[in-house]
Design an enzyme around this catalytic site. Sequence first.
Site, mmCIF file in Angstrom:
data_model
loop_
_atom_site.group_PDB
_atom_site.id
_atom_site.type_symbol
_atom_site.label_atom_id
_atom_site.label_comp_id
_atom_site.label_asym_id
_atom_site.label_seq_id
_atom_site.Cartn_x
_atom_site.Cartn_y
_atom_site.Cartn_z
ATOM 1 N N GLY A 1 0.552 -1.118 -0.244
ATOM 2 C CA GLY A 1 -0.138 -0.167 -0.057
ATOM 3 C C GLY A 1 0.927 0.934 -0.103
ATOM 4 N N GLU A 2 2.058 1.320 0.772
ATOM 5 C CA GLU A 2 2.815 2.538 0.638
ATOM 6 C C GLU A 2 3.240 2.802 -0.327
ATOM 7 O OE1 GLU A 2 3.283 0.175 3.490
ATOM 8 O OE2 GLU A 2 1.100 1.193 4.858
ATOM 9 N N VAL A 3 3.425 1.591 -1.321
ATOM 10 C CA VAL A 3 4.275 1.337 -2.246
ATOM 11 C C VAL A 3 3.995 3.068 -3.132
ATOM 12 C CG1 VAL A 3 5.578 0.167 -3.995
ATOM 13 C CG2 VAL A 3 6.162 0.135 -1.796
ATOM 14 N N GLU B 1 4.343 5.787 6.779
ATOM 15 C CA GLU B 1 3.177 4.985 7.297
ATOM 16 C C GLU B 1 3.954 5.559 8.887
ATOM 17 O OE1 GLU B 1 3.836 0.638 8.450
ATOM 18 O OE2 GLU B 1 2.164 1.309 7.455
#
Length: 168
Positions: free
Chosen positions: A62-64, A133
């Site tokens: 998700g963060e990528v 995050e």
Amino acid sequence: MLFLLYSAVGTVLYLILSLCRPLVEKVGGRWAYGLTERLGCYPHIETNPGDRALWLHASSVGEVQAALVLINELTKSCADLRVVLTTTTEQGHRLACSRLPVEITCLMAPLDLPQAVRRVLRTFRPDLYVCLETELWPVMLTTLRRAGVTMALVNGRLSERSCRGYLY
């Protein structure tokens, strides 16, 4: 006092993992993926002392995905910026490697162990560290602060109480 204990345990753990690394890599599995990089060894990274460097940390898939958009915009506006993206998970790392251009370095993030974090800072020499995050690690934050690296938290939530704890 607690930080000193945490760092001491991390030092012992670093030594154990360094000695056991060949065995762990031979056995394979989840812990073996990127272990050399997780210990702060990035022999294939070449840096120039004058480069402006951004270290982005995106924990997982998700963060990528958020980092992909951010990197695209940053590299358009700052052509001379060297970007390094680290991830914590194998899936995040594989996604980053498959979706980012070759000039963006994608690596596994170092473990929060004093020796690993110091090695990474000597290798990358970042001007800015951006965490995508709330994955905040004591040794990482302290080492970055002591090295004079500017830090930013993007897309993370931090309560007042937690913030006071990190500021110690």
